[in-house]
Design a protein around this motif. Structure first.
Motif, PDB file in Angstrom:
ATOM      1  N   VAL A   1       0.977  -1.072   0.022  1.00  5.81           N
ATOM      2  CA  VAL A   1       0.010  -0.217   0.155  1.00  5.81           C
ATOM      3  C   VAL A   1       0.839   1.188  -0.130  1.00  5.81           C
ATOM      4  O   VAL A   1       1.765   1.450   0.955  1.00  5.81           O
ATOM      5  CB  VAL A   1      -0.888   0.054   1.226  1.00  5.81           C
ATOM      6  CG1 VAL A   1      -1.970   1.134   1.063  1.00  5.81           C
ATOM      7  CG2 VAL A   1      -1.684  -1.298   1.621  1.00  5.81           C
ATOM      8  N   SER A   2       0.836   1.981  -1.335  1.00  4.26           N
ATOM      9  CA  SER A   2       1.856   3.158  -1.218  1.00  4.26           C
ATOM     10  C   SER A   2       1.249   4.348  -0.208  1.00  4.26           C
ATOM     11  O   SER A   2      -0.152   4.355  -0.285  1.00  4.26           O
ATOM     12  CB  SER A   2       2.091   3.604  -2.679  1.00  4.26           C
ATOM     13  OG  SER A   2       0.879   3.933  -3.116  1.00  4.26           O
TER      14      SER A   2
ATOM     15  N   GLY B   1      -4.616   5.433   3.102  1.00  5.16           N
ATOM     16  CA  GLY B   1      -3.595   4.425   3.069  1.00  5.16           C
ATOM     17  C   GLY B   1      -3.225   3.702   4.295  1.00  5.16           C
ATOM     18  O   GLY B   1      -3.193   2.365   4.396  1.00  5.16           O
TER      19      GLY B   1
ATOM     20  N   SER C   1       1.154   4.834   3.045  1.00  6.76           N
ATOM     21  CA  SER C   1       0.389   4.397   3.947  1.00  6.76           C
ATOM     22  C   SER C   1       0.610   4.780   5.466  1.00  6.76           C
ATOM     23  O   SER C   1       0.336   3.851   6.244  1.00  6.76           O
ATOM     24  CB  SER C   1       0.312   2.885   3.683  1.00  6.76           C
ATOM     25  OG  SER C   1       1.266   2.321   3.432  1.00  6.76           O
TER      26      SER C   1
ATOM     27  N   ASN D   1      -1.991   4.409  -3.585  1.00  5.93           N
ATOM     28  CA  ASN D   1      -2.619   5.404  -2.816  1.00  5.93           C
ATOM     29  C   ASN D   1      -1.967   6.542  -2.678  1.00  5.93           C
ATOM     30  O   ASN D   1      -2.400   7.699  -2.359  1.00  5.93           O
ATOM     31  CB  ASN D   1      -3.019   4.648  -1.406  1.00  5.93           C
ATOM     32  CG  ASN D   1      -3.494   6.020  -0.525  1.00  5.93           C
ATOM     33  OD1 ASN D   1      -4.740   6.040  -0.642  1.00  5.93           O
ATOM     34  ND2 ASN D   1      -2.823   6.293   0.557  1.00  5.93           N
TER      35      ASN D   1
END
Length: 264
Positions: A12-13, A20, A15, A89
């Motif tokens: 998950v970028s 995120g 985050s 994200n």
């Protein structure tokens, strides 16, 4: 419905906070091993500790990297070359009058909001395709369809990632890899809370009063008539990452409270 992502690895970028972080938490609670990213090691370490305490999961890792740069994306890829789930994200927003948005602003927003997702998807989609299973998500926004006059540059990037999401879904047709865009509306993330707090101070209002006024003034078509919670957006993302969502691909999954006044 019980979503079980045990044995899956998710990246998950962007985050360490906000949407995120909420998505990373939801995926971890569903059993996935999760890699989080942030720009500083301090923020990454804090987020890892918080997630481990909250989810009781040992499968939480993280990396500090500037994903608005090609070398930052490559650092993430080198550290974690494979993933089953990719949530793009990472992104920035900033209210700014159109005539004050200079070339550097346009380029900065494009690199962070769009090219980070392009670079990561280009890499991780190959492995997913070869393994015959994968989930890729692009965090778009209702601003992709309802371009805000106060931040045209942001709206442009969210339209772009929605287009990329649809196109990549078609590229990966029949492979077992789904690709979707998630479209939140105003959400009580760290960034939005800071923006509303600043606006509240300028107008002499409480944060709660400012939230209501913001919806009335900036998003009057909202059906829920409130700012969404991070968890409400994360729930959609976790579902789209699940085996149960195998027939959902190429979609714009709206979690924007009905702001966009269309049924399509």
């Amino acid at each position: 419905m019980r979503i079980d992502l045990s044995g899956k690895k998710a990246i998950v970028s962007g985050s360490t906070a906000g949407i995120g972080f909420g998505i990373a938490r939801g995926l971890a609670l569903a059993g996935a091993d999760v890699v989080i990213t942030g720009r500083t090691q301090e923020r990454v370490d804090q987020a890892i500790d918080a997630l481990k305490q909250d989810t009781k999961s040992d499968g939480i890792a993280g990396i500090a990297a500037d994903l608005g740069r090609a070398d930052g994306c490559q650092a993430l890829i080198d550290a974690h070359p494979d993933a089953d789930i990719l949530v793009n994200n990472v992104g920035i927003f900033e209210p700014k009058a159109f005539f004050d948005i200079d070339d550097d602003d346009w380029e900065r927003f494009f690199q962070i909001n769009v090219m980070s997702a392009v670079r990561l998807s280009r890499h991780y989609a190959r492995g997913m395709r070869d393994r015959g299973w994968g989930r890729i998500q692009f965090l778009s926004s209702e601003s992709a369809l309802n371009i805000p006059t106060e931040m045209v540059h942001y709206g442009m990037t969210k339209t772009a990632v929605q287009s990329i999401s649809r196109g990549l879904a078609k590229v990966l047709a029949g492979t077992g890899v789904t690709v979707n865009a998630i479209l939140p509306g105003p959400t009580r993330s760290e960034g939005v809370r800071k923006m509303l707090k600043s606006m509240a101070e300028q107008r002499g209002l409480s944060e709660q009063e400012m939230e209501k006024q913001f919806i009335q003034e900036a998003r009057p078509s909202s059906i829920i008539q409130r700012v969404a919670e991070v968890e409400e957006v994360a729930n959609m993302s976790v579902y789209a990452a699940s085996p149960q969502a195998s027939a959902t691909t190429g979609a714009a999954l709206r979690v924007e409270g009905g702001i966009v006044d269309t049924m399509a």
